[in-house]
Design an enzyme around this catalytic site. Structure first.
Site, short mmCIF file in Angstrom:
data_model
loop_
_atom_site.label_atom_id
_atom_site.label_comp_id
_atom_site.label_asym_id
_atom_site.label_seq_id
_atom_site.Cartn_x
_atom_site.Cartn_y
_atom_site.Cartn_z
N LYS A 147 -4.23 -4.58 -32.69
CA LYS A 147 -4.43 -4.92 -34.11
C LYS A 147 -4.95 -6.34 -34.25
O LYS A 147 -5.72 -6.64 -35.17
CB LYS A 147 -3.13 -4.76 -34.91
CG LYS A 147 -2.59 -3.35 -34.93
CD LYS A 147 -2.84 -2.62 -36.23
CE LYS A 147 -3.08 -1.16 -35.96
NZ LYS A 147 -2.43 -0.16 -36.67
N LYS A 150 -7.42 6.14 -29.83
CA LYS A 150 -6.68 7.08 -30.70
C LYS A 150 -7.32 7.18 -32.08
O LYS A 150 -7.93 6.23 -32.58
CB LYS A 150 -5.22 6.68 -30.81
CG LYS A 150 -4.95 5.47 -31.67
CD LYS A 150 -3.49 5.43 -32.11
CE LYS A 150 -3.38 4.39 -33.21
NZ LYS A 150 -2.34 4.62 -34.17
N LYS A 175 -6.15 6.10 -39.16
CA LYS A 175 -6.55 6.29 -40.56
C LYS A 175 -7.35 5.12 -41.12
O LYS A 175 -7.94 5.23 -42.19
CB LYS A 175 -5.34 6.64 -41.44
CG LYS A 175 -4.22 5.63 -41.48
CD LYS A 175 -3.13 6.09 -42.45
CE LYS A 175 -1.74 6.12 -41.85
NZ LYS A 175 -1.25 4.89 -41.26
N1 AQP Z 1 -3.91 9.38 -33.08
C1 AQP Z 1 -2.63 9.69 -33.15
N2 AQP Z 1 -2.14 10.73 -32.45
C2 AQP Z 1 -0.82 11.06 -32.51
N3 AQP Z 1 0.08 10.40 -33.29
C3 AQP Z 1 -0.37 9.37 -34.03
N4 AQP Z 1 0.24 8.53 -34.88
C4 AQP Z 1 -0.67 7.63 -35.36
N5 AQP Z 1 -1.89 7.89 -34.84
C5 AQP Z 1 -1.74 8.96 -34.00
C6 AQP Z 1 1.65 8.60 -35.24
O1 AQP Z 1 1.74 8.72 -36.66
C7 AQP Z 1 2.95 8.10 -37.11
C8 AQP Z 1 2.68 7.22 -38.30
O2 AQP Z 1 1.85 6.15 -37.89
P1 AQP Z 1 1.61 4.89 -38.81
O3 AQP Z 1 0.65 5.22 -39.88
O4 AQP Z 1 2.90 4.37 -39.31
O5 AQP Z 1 1.03 3.80 -37.86
P2 AQP Z 1 -0.06 3.88 -36.74
O6 AQP Z 1 0.59 4.38 -35.51
O7 AQP Z 1 -0.67 2.50 -36.65
O8 AQP Z 1 -1.14 4.94 -37.27
P3 AQP Z 1 -2.66 4.75 -37.70
O9 AQP Z 1 -3.15 6.05 -38.25
O10 AQP Z 1 -3.44 4.18 -36.56
O11 AQP Z 1 -2.57 3.70 -38.88
P4 AQP Z 1 -3.39 2.35 -39.07
O12 AQP Z 1 -4.84 2.74 -38.97
O13 AQP Z 1 -2.99 1.83 -40.43
O14 AQP Z 1 -2.95 1.42 -38.00
C9 AQP Z 1 3.52 7.33 -35.91
O15 AQP Z 1 4.61 8.04 -35.35
C10 AQP Z 1 2.38 7.29 -34.94
O16 AQP Z 1 2.82 7.25 -33.60
#
Ligand code: AQP
Length: 329
Positions: free
Chosen positions: A114, A196, A199
């Protein structure tokens, strides 16, 4: 028999992706069984670690809560709440921060990723956010935390913090463990299958949003990056192909062997079409239910208020104990 306590959360930084759904949200629904008691939250405090627009955050937080219910979270069974509505999380986070070493936070891969992505805003919240996540988990005495692979390291940190605190001040916290799905603990981006799916990806073709129209989903899969190999197989280094097969298995319930067999002698066109169809069948009911819940403002507000009250009752007990253990009461 005492019920197992489950806790998990999601940041309202956008509409959840297929990765969030397969890696976490679908498991949240499945874990609502008689021998579990689940707490689920929209982690709005965590969303502040990147720059945000206040009105957007407010709207995305509500929308996320509605989507979680649409994904099958039953608020009658599992308290569903907004993290910032339970002030005890932030208070416990301070105590835990004093039990966490900087060396541990320096090792967090999400902080590194990040920071690289938001080089103009490497704030202290981004650095200490795993401590707040530990507080989220430990404050409910959670035994299990359903997460995707990227959050496993943070749950392991929560374990270490709990063990260290218990050793220093006496038995206070349950030591939690991460729970990950068999298929799809790390769904990869469609345009960059070595990273990965996220969003907040700046390229919308890189992810499937849970609210994408079927036609958009089909188009995004058609454009997915694959390779030039003549056969469909799950093999080392075939990131794009492996990702599509994984999504196919996660959405159809088939094993990897069965999936590979389904596409024997086929090209990517067939695989991409079948994956799109399986994904659409999985998320169309979620989309319909989401619209219905979001339109019922009073119901949604009521659910979140009750969820926060239930969560705060449990959280306050742990906070009181932890404060007393360190000598603050
Ligand atoms: N690509 C992924 N595959 C499987 N699991 C995933 N998770 C996130 N991306 C994947 C799981 O979703 C849950 C919620 O995640 P989050 O939104 O709290 O944070 P994150 O992990 O940082 O997800 P994003 O989508 O990548 O958000 P942004 O873009 O805002 O940083 C968690 O259990 C995570 O493991």
């Amino acid at each position: 028999m005492e019920k197992k306590i489950i806790l998990s959360g999601i940041k309202p930084t956008g509409i959840p992706t297929l990765g969030n759904y397969i890696g976490a949200l679908r498991n949240w629904r499945l874990m609502q069984q008689d021998d579990n008691y689940c707490y689920y939250m929209v982690a709005d405090l965590h969303a502040l670690t990147v720059r945000n627009v206040p009105e957007e955050l407010r709207q995305q937080t509500r929308s996320m809560a509605a989507l979680l219910m649409a994904c099958g979270i039953d608020p009658e069974r599992s308290p569903l709440f907004i993290q910032s509505h339970v002030h005890q999380h932030a208070e416990l986070s301070w105590l835990l921060g004093c039990t966490t070493y900087m060396g541990e936070l320096n090792r967090m891969t999400q902080f590194k990723d990040k920071s690289a992505k938001h080089a103009d805003n490497i704030n202290a919240g981004l650095y200490t956010y795993p401590v707040l996540m530990a507080a989220d988990i430990l404050i409910y005495g959670a035994h299990q935390v359903p997460v995707g692979d990227d959050q496993k390291q943070h749950v392991e940190l929560a374990r270490n913090i709990a063990i260290r605190f218990n050793n220093a001040f006496g038995e206070t916290f349950v030591v939690p463990e991460p729970v990950m799905p068999k298929f799809g603990a790390r769904i990869m981006g469609l345009q960059d299958p070595e990273h990965k799916m996220s969003k907040t990806d700046t390229n919308p073709n890189g992810y499937i949003s849970l609210l994408d129209d079927p036609a958009v989903i089909t188009k995004k899969f058609k454009k997915a990056v694959t390779d030039c190999e003549p056969t469909i197989a799950y093999a080392e280094g075939r990131y794009g192909c492996n990702n599509l097969l994984t999504i196919y298995c996660a959405c159809t319930g088939k094993t990897m062997d069965e999936a590979v067999k389904d596409f024997e002698g086929c090209g990517y066109g067939r695989l991409k079409g079948a994956v799109a169809e399986a994904v659409i069948a999985e998320i169309e009911p979620v989309q319909r239910e989401y619209r219905r819940i979001l339109d019922d403002r009073e119901y949604l507000d009521g659910v979140l208020k009750k969820g926060a009250e239930q969560a705060a009752e449990r959280a306050q007990k742990t906070l009181d104990l932890a404060f007393s253990r360190v000598g603050l009461r």
